[in-house]
Write an enzyme that holds these catalytic residues in place. Structure first.
Site, mmCIF file in Angstrom:
data_model
loop_
_atom_site.group_PDB
_atom_site.id
_atom_site.type_symbol
_atom_site.label_atom_id
_atom_site.label_comp_id
_atom_site.label_asym_id
_atom_site.label_seq_id
_atom_site.Cartn_x
_atom_site.Cartn_y
_atom_site.Cartn_z
ATOM 1 N N GLU A 213 8.802 34.648 20.406
ATOM 2 C CA GLU A 213 8.218 34.681 21.753
ATOM 3 C C GLU A 213 8.166 36.083 22.334
ATOM 4 O OE1 GLU A 213 8.944 30.393 23.668
ATOM 5 O OE2 GLU A 213 10.801 31.493 23.338
ATOM 6 N N GLU B 2 9.271 24.969 16.817
ATOM 7 C CA GLU B 2 10.128 24.292 17.790
ATOM 8 C C GLU B 2 9.389 23.044 18.259
ATOM 9 O OE1 GLU B 2 11.482 26.793 21.018
ATOM 10 O OE2 GLU B 2 11.827 28.494 19.681
#
Length: 970
Positions: A416, A490
């Site tokens: 991220e 995820e």
């Protein structure tokens, strides 16, 4: 002109965006027979809350006291400063590379001796120091370490004394590196991983790279041993009769069994120089992307994975080898076959153990600049040339340390951190340094420098498009994903109650080969042990240490608690991802057995059957199942003994022999036959109902109050047992997923927000009529929230037939929208405590909501009211079971029996009390139980970080009906 300050030198070090200084180049980690001295243990620490208050040199004495601390360890958990948890936001201004003035600093000091074995050559090795460290030996500055979760070595050859060496390490909490270490965890500081002194003999092994390849076409292995040494190098693979070889270059070792997560076959490699011998465990395997699929040894991989942080509730990110082994063994026992090392290279033990036990590893770089998303990624270090060398150094230290491990199948650049030229450079470096593994990165929307297509928390609708190959056409070439395998790096955010909707993802993984599985977020809660002022010890989350900026209970999002108590979500995941599927058809007397392993046959499994009925009795035996290759299935007939009418048949697959992670008989998978419908509860009264004086109606052995008010026409006693209610309930203490922290980005309103807007918490009940007809008490009520012109008309019909029968029908009216949390009837049982034992016939042993409970099985289960509750870090809705019969032993020794198919809750608290508590220890002591007969409940979903409840698991406003029977038995 600039005026000099006494902090300028320190500031320059802290705000330097470059890589580590004065350290040796990264190299592989391997054990040798050269002496190693652990420097772990008790050190001295002098800590100041502001770095500028520290002396210029760490050996200078001040009025600050040196205190004894453990190394490895985090200073916040040893009495210095306080932990701080954020998920993504920086706890300081986003002004790279500058750091806050309030910047704690700790000087570590250790005195140690060094024997003559270290005289010829030696290195100091630090496996992890957070966040920046400067190292002095005998007051000589050796170097500066940047990259908290990376191994650094310093050359101390000729710098050691026989006795009285003084090692000083100055550690600062915030530095420029903090901007790329925003990794959804507690901000904890100090020397938190091992420190070792390594002997480096002349002509020893300076580095060692091993490529152990496997050719699936020939079944042969090939090894290339590249050792760095000034002396001659020889190597052997004793188990393969390759002895005393020399030189590098690929060598065909002949037929070998390849390494995989299902068969982790390792061979001892011995590499020697005249002065040093290393022993490594190598696995032969090949990782490729062919025909758009990620393959190991030519076979597509299915990741049944989890994300995992290094986390311990007492020591933070300091974890022992034993603790890591416990984690990986628990994973293997739960059918988990892969780990993503979120979001940094793990403690080195993990790779050794993953090689041994068998787990695919996606190893992630120590890079995350997530907080820049809040400023639209302006000045993101990942796209700033000033940070390029530092990010390349972080990448190299990961790859070089762990490249010899068979378990590592993907290198992940980081997490991220947005797009950036520096990340592209890291991919280019990896491709040159290690062409044997693909590269993963999720957050660049073009996927130009990732070999796989990866997303997180993606709705099933989009995942299906990706699997079917239709998404790329819709995106019109805006990203380079065509022909790339897809994984969910995820998904299924396991925060609090849940995750819901696991089965729907798994069905898509089964249907579309391109969808190669994913990694649940995440393995364990990040909560830390903390103690209240009155001495109560509890597991704390963000804000519990007084930090003004934090992300609260978002730290508690694991399949297991921080102290490794298994949550219901792990049991559900274990069943959903089971590598064997068992579909039992009792009507036909067959079992369809499907092998879902990637490479393993079912030869190591034993199949067993057992029957059970409402009487608790049954039979059992072993089932004869042929050995199935991966992907094969077979229909097997059940023996006649396994086909009795009216009983549930359970077939299990279990380990036939003990393994490194499970005993013989460990259950891998199970399947059950369809549960037959229960016989209907009686519809004809067998005892009279009558008015018995002012304010009372007697129905058989039950007494109901008729006094005007909110308790009109509710139970008072049942066979002498105090039972009050029912009251209609349509709200629940919101789960973390109900609160829907991230549902808004999917265009969804969080469920809890909708329920609040509809005021479901504050229902008003108005009795419209009550009458006695043919020994049946019929009560008509209107239940409605304030401020709204919607409601539910409810008809309750009571009669006695072997117990108190309650027939309920509910019909909504008005312009309802959205969902209800539940529709239930709540009864209070005064004088009953949470230690009361209970047993039930139904789904168990765990909780069961419309989109959870896959890990449960039908049958009789036993527990207590207390153990029915799931003590999540933040109290919330939990513990609902699906029951046909519930038996609660009450305080006088009798049993309260509840019959009727449906969901049931039983708690020492009502929903408001559950919602009001921030932690389990804040729940009030209760002298009553609340029994909830739920006609229907809303699903759970994964709204805390992903999509909400799928449509088929939502409780949309609709007509509902149910019938129950309550009785008391001696």
């Amino acid at each position: 002109m600039d005026l000099p300050t006494d902090t300028a030198a320190l500031t320059a070090v802290l705000e330097d965006t470059g890589p580590s200084e004065g350290v040796l180049p990264p190299r592989a980690r391997f054990a040798t027979d050269a002496p190693v001295r652990s420097l772990n243990g008790r050190w001295e620490l002098r800590w100041v809350p502001v770095a500028t208050a520290a002396p210029e040199q760490p050996w200078e004495e001040t009025d600050q006291v040196w205190a004894a601390v453990d190394v490895p360890g985090c200073w916040q958990l040893q009495g210095f400063g306080a932990p701080l948890y954020t998920s993504s936001k920086y706890p300081f201004p986003v002004d790279p590379p500058h750091v806050p003035v309030e910047n704690p600093l700790g000087d570590y000091r250790l005195l140690f001796d060094a024997g003559p074995e270290f005289d010829a050559g030696a290195r100091l090795r630090f496996d992890g120091v957070d966040c920046l460290a400067q190292v002095w030996l005998n007051r000589e500055l050796l170097g500066t370490l940047r990259g908290s979760r990376l191994t650094h070595e310093l050359d101390v050859t000729g710098r050691l004394r026989a006795t009285g060496n003084e090692l000083l390490v100055r550690v600062v909490q915030w530095a420029a590196g903090s901007y790329v270490e925003d990794q959804d965890q507690w901000w904890l500081s100090g020397i938190f991983r091992d420190v070792d002194l390594l002997a480096c003999p002349p002509d020893g092994l300076a580095d060692l790279e091993v490529d152990a390849d496997y050719d699936p076409a020939t079944g042969h292995g090939r090894i290339d041993v590249r050792a760095t040494s000034t002396g001659p190098v020889r190597w052997s693979l004793p188990g393969l009769d390759l002895l005393d070889r020399e030189g590098s270059g690929p060598v065909d070792v002949g037929p070998v069994e390849p390494w995989s997560a299902e068969h982790p076959v390792l061979h001892e490699l011995v590499v020697s120089t005249p002065t040093e011998t290393a022993r490594l465990r190598v696995g032969f395997r090949r990782v490729t992307i062919e025909d758009g699929l990620l393959r190991a040894n030519g076979v597509p991989i299915r990741f049944r994975g989890v994300n995992r942080h290094d986390q311990d509730p007492s020591t933070g990110r300091t974890v022992t080898r034993e603790a890591v082994r416990r984690d990986l063994v628990m994973m293997k026992r739960a059918n988990i076959n892969a780990v993503r090392t979120a979001h940094y290279p793990p403690t080195p033990y993990l790779l050794d153990l993953a090689d041994e036990l068998g787990l695919w590893v996606v190893e992630e770089g120590d890079i995350e600049s997530h907080g820049f998303v809040l400023v639209d990624y302006r000045r993101n270090p990942c796209d700033d040339p000033a940070w390029r060398d530092a990010l390349l150094d972080r990448t190299a230290r990961m790859v070089q340390r762990d490249r010899n491990h068979a378990c590592v199948v993907l290198w992940s650049l980081g997490n991220e951190s947005g797009p950036g030229a520096n990340l592209a450079a890291c991919t280019e470096w990896i491709k040159a340094a290690d062409p044997t593994r693909p590269v993963h990165y999720e957050r660049d929307p073009s996927y130009a420098y990732s070999d796989v297509y990866s997303l997180m928390y993606t709705p099933v609708e989009r995942v299906e498009k990706i699997g079917a190959g239709t998404e790329e056409a819709e995106l019109e070439g805006k990203q380079q994903t065509a022909g790339k395998p897809f994984i969910l790096c995820e998904y299924a955010h396991a925060m609090g109650t849940g995750p819901g909707g696991l089965s729907e993802y798994e069905e898509l993984f089964d249907r579309y080969p391109r969808l190669q599985g994913g990694f649940v977020w995440e393995w364990c809660d990040h909560t830390l042990w903390h103690t209240t002022d009155d001495g109560h010890r509890f597991l704390a989350y963000g804000g519990d240490f007084g930090e003004p900026l934090h992300d609260g209970s978002f730290a508690a999002d694991g399949l297991v608690s921080s102290d490794r108590v298994v949550r219901p979500g792990l049991e559900d995941y274990r069943r959903v991802i089971a590598p064997v599927r068992l579909e039992v058809d009792a009507d036909r007397g067959t079992v369809l057995v499907t092998n879902r392993y990637d490479v393993a046959s079912t030869a190591g499994l034993r199949f067993c059957w057992r029957t059970s009925g409402a009487d608790g009795l049954g039979d059992s035996g072993v089932l004869d199942v042929p050995v199935l290759a991966p992907g094969e299935e077979a229909t097997v007939e059940l023996p006649v003994r396994a086909r009795p009418a009216g009983r549930v048949v359970t077939v299990s697959a279990e380990t036939a022999v003990a393994t490194a992670w499970a005993e013989e008989g460990h259950e891998i998978a199970f399947g059950q036959s369809r549960v037959e419908d229960a016989p209907p509860l009686p519809s004809v009264p067998d005892a009279p109902a009558h008015v018995a004086g002012e304010g009372r109606v007697v129905v058989g052995a039950a007494e109901l109050s008729t006094r005007p008010g909110p308790d009109a026409f509710t139970l008072a006693t049942l066979s002498g047992l105090a039972v009050h209610g029912p009251r209609v309930g349509m709200w629940r203490a919101p789960t973390d997923n109900d609160l829907g922290r991230n549902m808004i980005r999917f265009g969804q309103t969080p469920d809890a927000d909708h329920w609040q807007s509809m005021e479901l918490r504050q229902l008003a009940t108005r009795t419209l009529s009550a009458r006695l007809v043919d020994d049946v008490l019929e009560v008509r009520q209107r239940v409605a929230p304030p401020m709204r012109d919607v409601g539910v008309d409810v008809v309750l019909r009571w009669w006695w037939s072997g117990g108190l029968v309650l027939d309920v029908a509910a019909a909504p009216f008005g312009g309802w929208t959205g969902s209800w949390a539940r529709f239930g009837l709540d009864l209070e049982l005064p004088g009953q405590q949470a230690d009361r034992p209970l047993r039930w016939l139904g789904s168990g042993p765990g909780q069961d909501y419309p989109d959870t409970g896959q890990g449960n099985r039908w049958g009789w289960h036993e527990s207590t009211v207390e153990d029915w509750q799931v003590p999540y870090a933040r109290p919330q809705e939990n513990g609902v079971r699906r029951c046909r019969r519930l038996e609660l032993q009450v305080a006088d020794g009798r049993r309260l029996v509840v019959e009727g198919d449906g969901h049931v809750s039983l708690r020492p608290w009502d929903d408001a009390e559950l919602d009001a508590a921030a932690h389990p220890h804040e729940l009030p002591t209760s002298d009553r139980l609340v029994l909830g007969l739920q006609l229907a409940v809303h699903g759970i979903g994964t709204g805390a970080a992903g999509p909400g409840v799928l449509p088929h698991s939502q409780l949309t406003p609709r007509a509902l009906s149910a019938r129950y029977r309550l009785s008391v038995h001696g």
